[in-house]
Design an enzyme around this catalytic site. Structure first.
Site, mmCIF file in Angstrom:
data_model
loop_
_atom_site.group_PDB
_atom_site.id
_atom_site.type_symbol
_atom_site.label_atom_id
_atom_site.label_comp_id
_atom_site.label_asym_id
_atom_site.label_seq_id
_atom_site.Cartn_x
_atom_site.Cartn_y
_atom_site.Cartn_z
ATOM 1 N N GLY A 145 0.812 -1.216 0.000
ATOM 2 C CA GLY A 145 0.000 0.000 0.000
ATOM 3 C C GLY A 145 0.842 1.260 0.000
ATOM 4 N N GLU A 198 9.767 1.075 -3.524
ATOM 5 C CA GLU A 198 8.939 1.291 -4.719
ATOM 6 C C GLU A 198 8.607 2.776 -4.805
ATOM 7 O OE1 GLU A 198 4.832 -0.445 -6.795
ATOM 8 O OE2 GLU A 198 5.121 -0.692 -4.640
#
Length: 333
Positions: A170, A200
């Site tokens: 998330g 990321e």
């Protein structure tokens, strides 16, 4: 290219990011939901990436309609079952399917533990019917905060013997890993392995934290490791795998182009990286696409692709005997 005599694995594959458009349409109508469109091609741009999204969070919004149609536990069971069939159709020998029960339960206030049980049932039935091997990774969706993640973990641990690992996924920037140290102490106590989405949206420090404080033995995406040579050396020396998702990284604008993707550098450093899909239905791709289309754009050589395929099995959350059984089956093809 894919070598048929080696097992093909997909270790980073979101079950709740791989809900068929046909299933979204069918379940949406079954539960009387106001869908943005009522035929497959008109619905497609609402649930599938048409062009690169500006951010990870924008990309993740494409998953919302898939889970919005999960109106009961049978719907959850169905999409889990279909996920195994999709993996078989992609010629995958072994898949680790990850899912966020809180996210799947949220729209219709389903019981989290019930969602977990339904997913377990669906995947087990799929493995029986389609003849491939799959395991489950439970996700804590950090996007919804610490309390929601505790509820999610509690639900996942009701089926801990049916899971191989726990993941944190998330909003990496808004909900950094240090908020979840206590959650992962519980994961360790449950004797489950750890993989974490890190590096990321956030930088290399997020990966260090995932390894040192959360106990990650694999990292999802991890593209920002390229910024820290010491981290690259640590990953290689300690056999910490990188679950690379090439097309996903382009579509989330995590990486600017295939040519600039760091997976080639990872391999040159001796980092164990493998190829995976991430959210195949949302991306409009399958695993063969990553090997046959995306990998050549990155500049991966046939020898590197062979190593990637070997890495996928090496990094799998399987026993040595289970890995050997998959090798034996593939060798006879």
């Amino acid at each position: 290219m894919i070598i048929k005599q080696l097992p093909l694995t997909d270790l980073h594959r979101h079950l709740d990011g791989n809900i068929r458009i046909e299933t979204i349409l069918d379940l949406g109508q079954k539960f009387g939901l106001d869908l943005p469109a009522y035929d497959i091609e008109a619905l497609r741009p609402h649930v599938q990436i048409v062009e690169a999204e500006p951010s990870l969070v924008a990309f993740l919004s494409k998953l919302d309609w898939g889970v919005a149609v999960l109106g009961d536990l049978d719907a959850c069971r169905r999409v889990a079952y279909e996920n195994v069939q999709d993996a078989m159709n992609a010629q995958i020998d072994y898949a680790e399917l990850r899912f966020s029960p809180y996210y799947m339960a949220m729209k219709h206030n389903l019981p989290i533990a019930g969602v977990v049980e339904a997913v377990v049932d669906g995947v087990e039935a799929g493995c029986r019917d389609f003849g491939i091997k799959a395991n489950l990774i439970g996700i804590m969706s950090r996007t919804f905060g610490q309390d929601a993640c505790q509820q999610e973990l509690d639900g996942l641990l009701t089926q801990k013997n049916k899971l191989v690992a726990i993941d944190l996924a998330g909003d990496e920037l808004g909900q950094p890993g240090d908020l979840f140290v206590n959650h992962f102490k519980q994961v360790k106590d449950a004797d489950l392995r750890v993989t974490v989405h890190a590096g990321e949206a956030a930088g290399a420090a997020s990966m260090w934290q995932a390894i040192n404080e959360l106990g990650a033995v694999r990292i999802g995406h991890g593209v920002k490791a390229i910024e820290d040579p010491k981290l690259m050396e640590y990953l290689a020396k300690n056999n910490i795998g990188i679950e690379s998702c090439l097309t996903s990284n382009i579509q989330t604008s995590t990486v600017a182009s295939f040519e600039s993707h760091p997976i080639k550098t990872f391999l040159e450093y001796g980092v164990k990286a493998c190829l995976n899909t991430d959210d195949p239905a949302v991306e409009g791709i399958e695993l063969p696409h990553e090997y046959e289309v995306a990998a050549p754009k990155v500049g991966l050589t046939p020898e590197q692709l062979k190593q990637i395929q070997i890495n996928g099995l090496d990094l799998a959350f399987l026993s040595d005997s289970e890995k050997q059984a998959l090798r034996d089956i593939a060798a006879k093809r």
